[in-house]
Design a protein around this motif. Structure first.
Motif, PDB file in Angstrom:
ATOM      1  N   GLU B 130      -5.627   1.663 -12.062  1.00 13.01           N
ATOM      2  CA  GLU B 130      -5.931   1.955 -10.665  1.00 13.01           C
ATOM      3  C   GLU B 130      -4.643   2.309  -9.938  1.00 13.01           C
ATOM      4  N   HIS B 131      -4.758   3.172  -8.955  1.00 11.09           N
ATOM      5  CA  HIS B 131      -3.537   3.625  -8.308  1.00 11.09           C
ATOM      6  C   HIS B 131      -3.819   3.959  -6.861  1.00 11.09           C
ATOM      7  N   HIS B 132      -2.931   3.607  -5.989  1.00 14.79           N
ATOM      8  CA  HIS B 132      -2.956   4.084  -4.619  1.00 14.79           C
ATOM      9  C   HIS B 132      -4.245   3.772  -3.893  1.00 14.79           C
ATOM     10  N   ASP B 133      -4.972   2.773  -4.313  1.00 13.60           N
ATOM     11  CA  ASP B 133      -6.242   2.502  -3.660  1.00 13.60           C
ATOM     12  C   ASP B 133      -5.993   1.887  -2.300  1.00 13.60           C
ATOM     13  N   ALA B 134      -6.519   2.505  -1.267  1.00 15.01           N
ATOM     14  CA  ALA B 134      -6.422   1.981   0.081  1.00 15.01           C
ATOM     15  C   ALA B 134      -4.982   1.729   0.514  1.00 15.01           C
ATOM     16  N   ALA B 135      -4.198   2.768   0.500  1.00 20.70           N
ATOM     17  CA  ALA B 135      -2.833   2.620   0.965  1.00 20.70           C
ATOM     18  C   ALA B 135      -2.767   2.831   2.468  1.00 20.70           C
ATOM     19  N   PRO B 141       3.088   5.129  -0.550  1.00 20.98           N
ATOM     20  CA  PRO B 141       2.680   5.375  -1.932  1.00 20.98           C
ATOM     21  C   PRO B 141       3.340   4.425  -2.919  1.00 20.98           C
ATOM     22  N   ASP B 142       4.581   4.021  -2.627  1.00 20.84           N
ATOM     23  CA  ASP B 142       5.256   3.148  -3.586  1.00 20.84           C
ATOM     24  C   ASP B 142       4.652   1.750  -3.576  1.00 20.84           C
ATOM     25  N   ASP B 143       4.326   1.228  -2.371  1.00 16.83           N
ATOM     26  CA  ASP B 143       3.668  -0.073  -2.305  1.00 16.83           C
ATOM     27  C   ASP B 143       2.306  -0.003  -2.974  1.00 16.83           C
ATOM     28  N   ALA B 144       1.606   1.104  -2.731  1.00 20.43           N
ATOM     29  CA  ALA B 144       0.287   1.261  -3.341  1.00 20.43           C
ATOM     30  C   ALA B 144       0.413   1.302  -4.854  1.00 20.43           C
ATOM     31  N   GLU B 146       2.796  -0.063  -6.571  1.00 17.41           N
ATOM     32  CA  GLU B 146       3.162  -1.401  -7.023  1.00 17.41           C
ATOM     33  C   GLU B 146       1.911  -2.288  -7.084  1.00 17.41           C
ATOM     34  N   ALA B 147       1.054  -2.164  -6.075  1.00 16.19           N
ATOM     35  CA  ALA B 147      -0.188  -2.944  -6.078  1.00 16.19           C
ATOM     36  C   ALA B 147      -1.020  -2.582  -7.304  1.00 16.19           C
ATOM     37  N   ALA B 148      -1.086  -1.287  -7.598  1.00 19.76           N
ATOM     38  CA  ALA B 148      -1.868  -0.847  -8.762  1.00 19.76           C
ATOM     39  C   ALA B 148      -1.260  -1.391 -10.053  1.00 19.76           C
TER      40      ALA B 148
END
Lengths: 330, 218
Positions: B130-135, B141-144, B146-148
């Protein structure tokens, strides 16, 4: 450590910055409850013919209603303003020529005619450039938006500095800074990033980085960092007219089955790659005949029919936009 | 390519701003208030009421147990698909509610239903990545990303640790709340949390794995 002091056990205990950080990061995936739960249908015995007849009538009603709703959804009089709603209670409209800018503590939501919506994050600035049935266009100067559109391809587009993102029926996020650098991340469906004559397709589960002067190659979500670097290196080398056989071999070696879109885009943008090992790898990934020398030669010469032949192998091409029907449920 | 002259043809530019905007619920990090753990008696009472047709009871069961079902799906598929599957799981569970014998065991029962459901994915979609979901703009984008990365690392954990850890880190639930929802003993939940956290740290390349194991033993 007692249970009360244990930050893992007692949520809200500020005992561990690391856990707090992980919680903050992952909160974006938290469940969003719907307004009300659906309840079970009572188990009432029915006669044999009643259920099929009721289903047929229901289907007919649904078909008629859907056709009417679909036509209404797509129709939009030229230059009719879009509705703007903040996440609180205020409302406004955005007309052609208007610009909307959110402050550092603001969010906003735009209704894109009746075909979708755009969420604006704080410090975002965009303009409505054009709106009518079949053509809705905004200009994004800077900030972050999340667009959710369910309409035929090319009905919605976002103009950037020297480039354009064309919706092909999907949901996507877009970051742009004032210099024109940014990233587009596709959640469902497809987008097309265009710059001059260059068109780059980006499907769900992929993202593309771009600068004011160059479009990157779409990458799969979760693609390895090393693979991403090699792809960028190869693309930049080929775009500059030079050859980098080391990067080419590295990209081919590191590519996984799910990176097929990245390799296809590389070969489409730089047809000469068909002469190398990438052609065989992509053929294998697509279960296409690898020994077709005529096709390989045509690709290396950049012939569209040869290139399209392999793009058609992809499981959900952009023309099947209606299959992303969930994006219509706003 | 459309003409870019239209952008330059803007004759009057009006700036729209808003007085106050509440943060989006889906982005509010600490929007989940601490709830008291649900008791087996409450669960049994609401299941019985639902069986008698109470819409409020159905809603209560959904509100209480949707995070549990959602985390089970989130552990194996993307966030949007997990939301869809959560609804499907409740559709199935509510339709079969009369088959539930031990009414206070609604949590483990619906969890088992959720685990039997598998997402249907297109080959181009990568369920485990998963990537960039609900950024957001603050979380770019980098935090998103990292969350992914963290979420994908949690997904590699064994099911028991994965689900418990997701309830803690994604849904923000406390150990007692997780125990009440899942039907696990508090001791098991605590062990799952610490061992899961140790494995997650190892998967993310962070230190402290030994400390976690030590904490559980203590």
């Amino acid at each position: 450590m007692s249970a009360h002091d244990d930050p893992l056990w007692a949520a809200g205990t500020h005992g561990s910055e690391e856990i707090q950080r992980l919680e903050n990061l992952l909160a974006r995936y938290r469940h969003v409850p719907i307004a009300a739960a659906r309840r079970a249908t009572p188990d009432v015995p029915r006669s044999r013919w009643r259920a099929p007849a009721a289903a047929a009538v229901a289907m007919l009603i649904v078909l008629v209603a859907t056709a009417g709703w679909f036509g209404w959804r797509l129709q939009w009089s030229p230059d009719t303003p879009w509705r703007v709603a903040e996440t609180g209670s205020g409302r406004a409209q955005l007309a052609v020529g208007d610009q909307i800018a959110t402050r550092a503590d603001e969010r906003a939501r735009l209704e894109v005619a009746r075909i979708g919506s755009i969420e604006l994050s704080p410090r975002t600035r965009l303009s409505l450039l054009q709106t009518r049935s079949g053509e809705h266009r905004i200009g994004l100067e800077s900030g972050h938006i999340r667009a959710r559109i369910w309409a035929p391809p090319r009905w919605f587009s976002v103009e950037l500095k020297g480039a354009e993102i064309i919706d092909l029926g999907c949901e996507f996020e877009l970051w742009v800074d004032s210099a024109g650098n940014g990233r587009a991340v596709v959640e469902s469906g497809w987008i097309m990033y265009t710059r001059g004559d260059q068109e780059t397709l980006v499907p769900a589960g992929h993202w593309i980085d771009f600068t004011a002067g160059h479009a990157g190659i779409p990458l799969r979500n979760g693609a390895d960092a090393a693979f991403r670097m090699e792809v960028a290196k190869l693309d930049l080398a080929l775009s500059g007219g030079s050859v980098d056989p080391v990067a080419e071999a590295s990209v081919v070696r590191q590519a996984k089955q799910s990176d097929v879109l990245t390799l296809l885009t590389l070969m489409t943008r730089h047809p000469r790659l068909a002469e190398g090992p990438m052609y065989l790898t992509v053929a294998d990934m697509l279960s296409a005949p690898a020994g077709d020398l005529q096709h390989r030669q045509a690709w290396a010469q950049g012939r569209a029919n040869a290139i399209d032949e392999w793009w058609d192998h992809l499981p959900r091409p952009p023309k099947q936009w209606w299959r992303n029907w969930r994006d219509a449920l706003l | 390519m459309k003409s870019q002259a239209a952008g330059a043809a803007l004759t009057s530019v009006r700036l729209l701003t808003f007085d106050a905007v509440a943060p989006s619920a889906s982005h509010a990090v600490h929007a989940c208030p601490m709830k008291s753990p649900v008791s087996p008696f409450e669960v049994a009472r609401h299941v019985r009421a639902a069986l008698e047709g109470s819409q409020d009871a159905y809603s209560w069961l959904y509100r209480r147990f949707a995070p549990l079902v959602h985390t089970i799906h989130l552990g194996v598929t993307t966030h949007p698909t997990a939301e869809d599957l959560t609804q499907e799981t409740f559709d199935v569970a509510f339709a079969r509610l009369s088959q539930l014998r031990e009414v206070h065991q609604f949590g483990p029962w619906i969890a088992a239903i959720a685990r039997r459901q598998r997402p249907r994915m297109s080959p181009l979609q990568v369920p485990m990545e998963e990537h960039h979901d609900a950024a957001t703009a603050e979380a770019g984008p980098d935090d998103a990303a990292e969350a992914a990365r963290v979420l994908n690392a949690v997904r590699t954990l064994p099911e028991t640790y994965r689900e418990t850890l997701l309830l803690r880190l994604v849904e923000g639930m406390s150990g007692p709340e997780i125990a009440a929802l899942t039907g696990l003993t508090p001791g098991s939940v605590r062990v799952n949390l610490h061992r899961g956290m140790a494995m997650l740290r190892a998967a993310l390349g962070l230190g402290g794995a030994d400390d976690e194991v030590f904490d559980v033993r203590a």
